[in-house]
Structure formats: structure tokens, C-alpha cells
Design a protein around this motif. Structure first.
Motif, PDB file in Angstrom:
ATOM      1  N   PRO A  56       6.240 -14.799   8.164  1.00 27.69           N
ATOM      2  CA  PRO A  56       5.539 -15.246   6.562  1.00 27.69           C
ATOM      3  C   PRO A  56       4.512 -15.011   6.444  1.00 27.69           C
ATOM      4  O   PRO A  56       3.937 -14.174   5.245  1.00 27.69           O
ATOM      5  CB  PRO A  56       6.113 -17.203   6.301  1.00 27.69           C
ATOM      6  CG  PRO A  56       6.721 -17.230   7.481  1.00 27.69           C
ATOM      7  CD  PRO A  56       6.833 -16.391   8.327  1.00 27.69           C
ATOM      8  N   ILE A  57       3.080 -15.291   7.349  1.00 23.62           N
ATOM      9  CA  ILE A  57       1.795 -14.688   7.008  1.00 23.62           C
ATOM     10  C   ILE A  57       1.985 -13.322   7.256  1.00 23.62           C
ATOM     11  O   ILE A  57       0.776 -13.001   6.050  1.00 23.62           O
ATOM     12  CB  ILE A  57       1.076 -15.785   8.190  1.00 23.62           C
ATOM     13  CG1 ILE A  57       1.334 -17.199   7.937  1.00 23.62           C
ATOM     14  CG2 ILE A  57      -0.499 -14.934   8.358  1.00 23.62           C
ATOM     15  CD1 ILE A  57       0.300 -18.220   6.944  1.00 23.62           C
ATOM     16  N   VAL A  58       2.371 -13.121   7.796  1.00 26.77           N
ATOM     17  CA  VAL A  58       1.992 -11.303   8.021  1.00 26.77           C
ATOM     18  C   VAL A  58       2.821 -10.289   6.321  1.00 26.77           C
ATOM     19  O   VAL A  58       2.096 -10.293   5.986  1.00 26.77           O
ATOM     20  CB  VAL A  58       2.830 -11.004   9.307  1.00 26.77           C
ATOM     21  CG1 VAL A  58       3.276  -8.983   8.894  1.00 26.77           C
ATOM     22  CG2 VAL A  58       2.641 -10.942  10.638  1.00 26.77           C
ATOM     23  N   GLU A  59       3.793 -11.048   6.051  1.00 26.04           N
ATOM     24  CA  GLU A  59       4.270 -10.554   4.921  1.00 26.04           C
ATOM     25  C   GLU A  59       3.267 -11.678   3.839  1.00 26.04           C
ATOM     26  O   GLU A  59       2.784 -10.195   2.598  1.00 26.04           O
ATOM     27  CB  GLU A  59       5.336 -11.356   4.475  1.00 26.04           C
ATOM     28  CG  GLU A  59       6.555 -10.127   5.077  1.00 26.04           C
ATOM     29  CD  GLU A  59       8.446 -11.707   5.183  1.00 26.04           C
ATOM     30  OE1 GLU A  59       8.230 -12.316   3.844  1.00 26.04           O
ATOM     31  OE2 GLU A  59       9.048 -10.730   5.548  1.00 26.04           O
ATOM     32  N   ALA A  60       2.634 -12.920   3.571  1.00 26.33           N
ATOM     33  CA  ALA A  60       1.637 -12.958   2.451  1.00 26.33           C
ATOM     34  C   ALA A  60       0.391 -12.050   2.625  1.00 26.33           C
ATOM     35  O   ALA A  60      -0.376 -11.713   1.726  1.00 26.33           O
ATOM     36  CB  ALA A  60       1.311 -14.035   3.362  1.00 26.33           C
ATOM     37  N   VAL A  61      -0.209 -11.736   3.755  1.00 27.78           N
ATOM     38  CA  VAL A  61      -1.503 -10.694   3.968  1.00 27.78           C
ATOM     39  C   VAL A  61      -1.369  -9.189   3.228  1.00 27.78           C
ATOM     40  O   VAL A  61      -1.826  -8.791   2.609  1.00 27.78           O
ATOM     41  CB  VAL A  61      -1.865 -10.702   5.193  1.00 27.78           C
ATOM     42  CG1 VAL A  61      -2.651  -9.491   5.636  1.00 27.78           C
ATOM     43  CG2 VAL A  61      -2.374 -11.762   5.607  1.00 27.78           C
ATOM     44  N   LYS A  62       0.302  -8.740   3.771  1.00 19.30           N
ATOM     45  CA  LYS A  62       0.870  -7.855   2.621  1.00 19.30           C
ATOM     46  C   LYS A  62       0.998  -7.679   2.186  1.00 19.30           C
ATOM     47  O   LYS A  62       0.732  -6.856   1.373  1.00 19.30           O
ATOM     48  CB  LYS A  62       1.777  -6.691   4.047  1.00 19.30           C
ATOM     49  CG  LYS A  62       1.624  -6.455   5.273  1.00 19.30           C
ATOM     50  CD  LYS A  62       3.033  -6.675   5.979  1.00 19.30           C
ATOM     51  CE  LYS A  62       2.815  -5.748   7.641  1.00 19.30           C
ATOM     52  NZ  LYS A  62       3.999  -5.118   7.866  1.00 19.30           N
ATOM     53  N   GLU A  63       1.525  -8.946   1.089  1.00 18.21           N
ATOM     54  CA  GLU A  63       1.110  -8.415  -0.210  1.00 18.21           C
ATOM     55  C   GLU A  63      -0.206  -8.847  -0.713  1.00 18.21           C
ATOM     56  O   GLU A  63       0.476  -9.275  -2.306  1.00 18.21           O
ATOM     57  CB  GLU A  63       2.585  -9.448  -0.397  1.00 18.21           C
ATOM     58  CG  GLU A  63       3.890  -9.134  -0.119  1.00 18.21           C
ATOM     59  CD  GLU A  63       5.139 -10.184  -0.041  1.00 18.21           C
ATOM     60  OE1 GLU A  63       4.905 -10.698  -1.491  1.00 18.21           O
ATOM     61  OE2 GLU A  63       5.968 -10.102   0.424  1.00 18.21           O
ATOM     62  N   GLY A  64      -0.996  -9.141  -0.071  1.00 13.99           N
ATOM     63  CA  GLY A  64      -1.452  -9.692  -0.769  1.00 13.99           C
ATOM     64  C   GLY A  64      -2.279 -11.524  -1.226  1.00 13.99           C
ATOM     65  O   GLY A  64      -3.387 -10.933  -1.574  1.00 13.99           O
ATOM     66  N   ILE A  65      -1.381 -11.928  -0.846  1.00 13.11           N
ATOM     67  CA  ILE A  65      -1.488 -13.842  -1.248  1.00 13.11           C
ATOM     68  C   ILE A  65      -2.140 -13.812  -1.184  1.00 13.11           C
ATOM     69  O   ILE A  65      -3.451 -14.732  -0.994  1.00 13.11           O
ATOM     70  CB  ILE A  65      -0.477 -13.651  -1.248  1.00 13.11           C
ATOM     71  CG1 ILE A  65       1.261 -13.195  -2.138  1.00 13.11           C
ATOM     72  CG2 ILE A  65      -0.150 -15.224  -1.373  1.00 13.11           C
ATOM     73  CD1 ILE A  65       2.146 -13.731  -1.733  1.00 13.11           C
ATOM     74  N   LEU A  66      -2.866 -13.283   0.694  1.00 12.56           N
ATOM     75  CA  LEU A  66      -3.395 -14.357   1.686  1.00 12.56           C
ATOM     76  C   LEU A  66      -4.520 -13.111   1.838  1.00 12.56           C
ATOM     77  O   LEU A  66      -4.447 -11.612   2.378  1.00 12.56           O
ATOM     78  CB  LEU A  66      -3.434 -14.525   2.644  1.00 12.56           C
ATOM     79  CG  LEU A  66      -2.474 -15.377   2.959  1.00 12.56           C
ATOM     80  CD1 LEU A  66      -1.957 -16.059   4.319  1.00 12.56           C
ATOM     81  CD2 LEU A  66      -3.247 -17.427   2.327  1.00 12.56           C
ATOM     82  N   GLN A  67      -6.279 -13.469   1.191  1.00 15.27           N
ATOM     83  CA  GLN A  67      -7.311 -12.023   1.627  1.00 15.27           C
ATOM     84  C   GLN A  67      -8.422 -13.147   2.335  1.00 15.27           C
ATOM     85  O   GLN A  67      -8.667 -14.256   1.782  1.00 15.27           O
ATOM     86  CB  GLN A  67      -7.545 -11.919   0.559  1.00 15.27           C
ATOM     87  CG  GLN A  67      -6.300 -11.064  -0.228  1.00 15.27           C
ATOM     88  CD  GLN A  67      -6.835 -10.507  -1.463  1.00 15.27           C
ATOM     89  OE1 GLN A  67      -8.214 -10.680  -1.997  1.00 15.27           O
ATOM     90  NE2 GLN A  67      -5.846  -9.445  -2.088  1.00 15.27           N
TER      91      GLN A  67
END
Length: 166
Positions: free
Chosen positions: A155-166
Motif C-alpha cells: 500500500p505504501i509503495v502504491e501511494a508513493v507511486k501515485e503521488g499520495i505520499l511525498q
């Protein structure tokens, strides 16, 4: 073969799962077990436990450098977001410091072993206790990176790839 290492999976790794925690658990176990053997050997005067402790520290010294190599590599692939960076930086700093502390204590232990294998200075036991405390704090930081910040979890890897987490 090179293309295999360039392809990252859903954990953002070129191999199935993280290797750093696997190797570092050996280091943790060996350092703590060496300290326990030293304490029991000191109070029971069982010098054979000193030999067990020495070999655990010897292999922990080798293993920590392997753990650091994989830790650095996997931290780079983690694409850490802003909230995790301070914890990751502290974990990295203490990890490198622990490599020096473990290597130094192992060297000191080697000298003790050569000079008098029947006695262990209380100063060495004190430093070994400090090492165990440092290792315990490092374990806490590593657990925080995985269980709180979710490094290398899908979930964190996907969030980073989608730009949700920066």
C-alpha cells in the motif's frame, strides 16, 4: 540478468522480499546471545561460554556489514516520503555506528581472548551492555520503519507511486 535487477516488484524491490531484516536479525541474536553467554560465564566462571560469546561477536561483525549493504540498497529503493526520512536517517546513522562499535568490541574481545581467556573485565561487560541497549534502540527504529511507516509494503509503495505520499 541485468534487466532482472532493474525490474521492481510491488514491494519496489528487484527480489521477492527485503533481505536486510533477515540478515540483521542474525546480528541482533548474536549480539544479545554473546552478552548473555558473557554474563552467565562471568558469574558461573564457565570459561567455555566466553568462547561461545567470542564466536558470536566474530560472526556478528561480519553479518552487520552485510546487513548495512542490503539496508542501504533497500532504503534507496524505498523512495522514502517526508514523514519517514528523519527516522530512516537516524536508523542509518545508528546502523553505521553500530558496525564500528561491534567491530571495536570484537577486536577488544580478541585481545582479551589472547591475553587471558579465563577472565573478562567488568569494563568489557559494561560496554557490551551499552551495545545491547543500542541494538535494542535500533530494533525499535527498524520496527517503526516497517510497522508505522510501512516501508516496502504494497500500500505504501502504491501511494508513493501515485503521488499520495511525498
Amino acid at each position: 540478468m541485468i534487466t532482472y535487477f532493474l525490474l521492481l516488484n510491488d514491494h519496489n524491490l528487484p527480489y521477492p522480499d527485503t533481505i536486510h531484516p533477515i540478515v540483521v536479525h542474525f546480528v541482533i541474536a548474536m549480539v544479545i546471545f554473546a552478552f548473555i553467554c558473557d554474563i552467565i560465564g562471568y558469574f558461573s566462571r564457565n570459561i567455555r561460554l566466553y568462547e561461545v560469546s567470542w564466536w558470536n561477536m566474530f560472526f556478528a561483525t561480519i553479518a552487520i556489514f552485510i546487513a548495512i549493504v542490503f539496508g542501504q540498497y533497500e532504503a534507496g529503493l524505498a523512495q522514502p516520503y517526508a514523514a519517514v526520512k528523519p527516522v530512516l536517517n537516524l536508523h542509518t546513522l545508528i546502523g553505521w555506528s553500530l558496525s564500528g562499535v561491534i567491530a571495536t568490541l570484537t577486536g577488544w574481545r580478541y585481545v582479551i581472548r589472547l591475553r587471558s581467556s579465563h577472565k573478562l573485565p567488568i569494563a568489557y561487560l559494561g560496554m557490551a551492555l551499552i551495545l545491547v541497549i543500542l541494538v535494542s534502540f535500533q530494533v525499535y527504529l527498524g520496527d517503526e520503519l516497517v510497522w508505522v511507516y510501512g516501508l516496502h509494503t504494497v500500500p505504501i509503495v502504491e501511494a508513493v507511486k501515485e503521488g499520495i505520499l511525498q
